[in-house]
Design an enzyme around this catalytic site. Sequence first.
Site, PDB file in Angstrom:
ATOM      1  N   ASN A  67       0.868  -1.184   0.000  1.00  0.00           N
ATOM      2  CA  ASN A  67       0.000   0.000   0.000  1.00  0.00           C
ATOM      3  C   ASN A  67       0.903   1.231   0.000  1.00  0.00           C
ATOM      4  O   ASN A  67       1.463   1.593   1.023  1.00  0.00           O
ATOM      5  CB  ASN A  67      -0.891  -0.045   1.257  1.00  0.00           C
ATOM      6  CG  ASN A  67      -1.712   1.217   1.434  1.00  0.00           C
ATOM      7  OD1 ASN A  67      -1.820   2.045   0.523  1.00  0.00           O
ATOM      8  ND2 ASN A  67      -2.305   1.373   2.614  1.00  0.00           N
ATOM      9  N   TRP A  68       1.027   1.834  -1.169  1.00  0.00           N
ATOM     10  CA  TRP A  68       1.965   2.967  -1.296  1.00  0.00           C
ATOM     11  C   TRP A  68       1.399   4.249  -0.691  1.00  0.00           C
ATOM     12  O   TRP A  68       2.105   5.239  -0.575  1.00  0.00           O
ATOM     13  CB  TRP A  68       2.317   3.188  -2.774  1.00  0.00           C
ATOM     14  CG  TRP A  68       3.064   2.056  -3.415  1.00  0.00           C
ATOM     15  CD1 TRP A  68       3.384   0.848  -2.845  1.00  0.00           C
ATOM     16  CD2 TRP A  68       3.588   2.019  -4.744  1.00  0.00           C
ATOM     17  NE1 TRP A  68       4.064   0.070  -3.744  1.00  0.00           N
ATOM     18  CE2 TRP A  68       4.208   0.759  -4.924  1.00  0.00           C
ATOM     19  CE3 TRP A  68       3.594   2.927  -5.810  1.00  0.00           C
ATOM     20  CZ2 TRP A  68       4.820   0.404  -6.113  1.00  0.00           C
ATOM     21  CZ3 TRP A  68       4.200   2.557  -7.005  1.00  0.00           C
ATOM     22  CH2 TRP A  68       4.811   1.304  -7.148  1.00  0.00           C
ATOM     23  N   LYS A  69       0.114   4.237  -0.373  1.00  0.00           N
ATOM     24  CA  LYS A  69      -0.556   5.420   0.205  1.00  0.00           C
ATOM     25  C   LYS A  69      -0.345   6.633  -0.722  1.00  0.00           C
ATOM     26  O   LYS A  69      -0.219   6.457  -1.928  1.00  0.00           O
ATOM     27  CB  LYS A  69      -0.061   5.667   1.636  1.00  0.00           C
ATOM     28  CG  LYS A  69      -0.180   4.402   2.496  1.00  0.00           C
ATOM     29  CD  LYS A  69      -0.037   4.656   3.965  1.00  0.00           C
ATOM     30  CE  LYS A  69      -0.186   3.336   4.717  1.00  0.00           C
ATOM     31  NZ  LYS A  69      -0.111   3.486   6.169  1.00  0.00           N
ATOM     32  N   GLY A 121       2.804  -1.045   4.296  1.00  0.00           N
ATOM     33  CA  GLY A 121       2.811   0.372   3.939  1.00  0.00           C
ATOM     34  C   GLY A 121       4.224   0.857   3.665  1.00  0.00           C
ATOM     35  O   GLY A 121       4.784   0.632   2.587  1.00  0.00           O
ATOM     36  N   GLY A 122       4.835   1.490   4.656  1.00  0.00           N
ATOM     37  CA  GLY A 122       6.156   2.103   4.514  1.00  0.00           C
ATOM     38  C   GLY A 122       7.200   1.233   3.825  1.00  0.00           C
ATOM     39  O   GLY A 122       7.898   1.705   2.912  1.00  0.00           O
TER      40      GLY A 122
HETATM   41  P1  PGA Z   1       2.737   0.567   7.637  1.00  0.00           P
HETATM   42  O1  PGA Z   1       1.268   0.726   6.984  1.00  0.00           O
HETATM   43  O2  PGA Z   1       3.289  -0.720   7.110  1.00  0.00           O
HETATM   44  O3  PGA Z   1       3.490   1.757   7.152  1.00  0.00           O
HETATM   45  O4  PGA Z   1       2.545   0.537   9.111  1.00  0.00           O
HETATM   46  C1  PGA Z   1       0.432  -0.382   6.823  1.00  0.00           C
HETATM   47  C2  PGA Z   1      -0.893   0.045   6.245  1.00  0.00           C
HETATM   48  O5  PGA Z   1      -1.382   1.109   6.628  1.00  0.00           O
HETATM   49  O6  PGA Z   1      -1.467  -0.648   5.392  1.00  0.00           O
END
Ligand code: PGA
Length: 254
Positions: free
Chosen positions: A9-11, A231-232
């Site tokens: 999830n690149w957001k 995410g990150g």
């Molecule tokens: P994170 O995000 O790995 O940066 O904690 C995970 C997500 O929100 O899907």
Amino acid sequence: MRTPIIAGNWKMNTTIVEAAELVKAMKEKLHQIAGVEKVLCPPFVSLTTVKELIKGTSIKLGAQNMYFERSGAYTGEVSSVMLTGLCEFVILGHSERRGYFAETDQIVNKKVKAALGAGLTPIICVGESLEQNNAGDTVGIITKQVKAAFEGIASPKGTVIAYEPIWAIGTGKSATGDQANTVIKLIRNIIAQIYGDKTAEAMRIQYGGSVNNANIAEFIKQPEIDGALVGGASLKAADFLGIVEQTAKLKKTG
Ligand code: PGA
């Protein structure tokens, strides 16, 4: 046997050019890793570019959100029918959507219905806040979110669920493998109550929240955990590759 699924999830990160660079940096190796479903979820504006780049590979594409109406006067929104044919997956009900954009359980439910109706595979996110966790409300919150997400849906088809405790997202403070496994087992039991044992056994349920190359093994070793929503660490080619590689290795050998 459920095929593990790792989704990045690149957001709201990467320009179109940066998205292309990130894909190019990992696509050959990612393509070759067997036994794990690999999904990239870039921002909407990069979906077409990424789709072109991963053509002919084993890598799949997902969106990070969508609106539940099919079309109309909803300025700035993207609908399920616009995503059909463009990507296969769509993340729905992420805690950032619920928190920053006021998405309720009812809205998430409408989106799940729209996604399934359009032939997309939802990755539905559920998770409790730190306050709810401290108050011992995790079971109640998760039960409520899961039941609401599937309200009025006859078949979840290939829907994936991601258990993402809000206190673990982007904080560097992940849940422990045991904690995540316990909640994911609870989610599977709720699915069994709604759709029966067979559907529950087949459904893939991921863990998400500060997953990285160093801690993925702890989650993947757990019997109930079928992958991760990352995410990150999905923004760094080497880290994402490492997560997928370890998943392939650990799930294969059990
Ligand atoms: P994170 O995000 O790995 O940066 O904690 C995970 C997500 O929100 O899907």
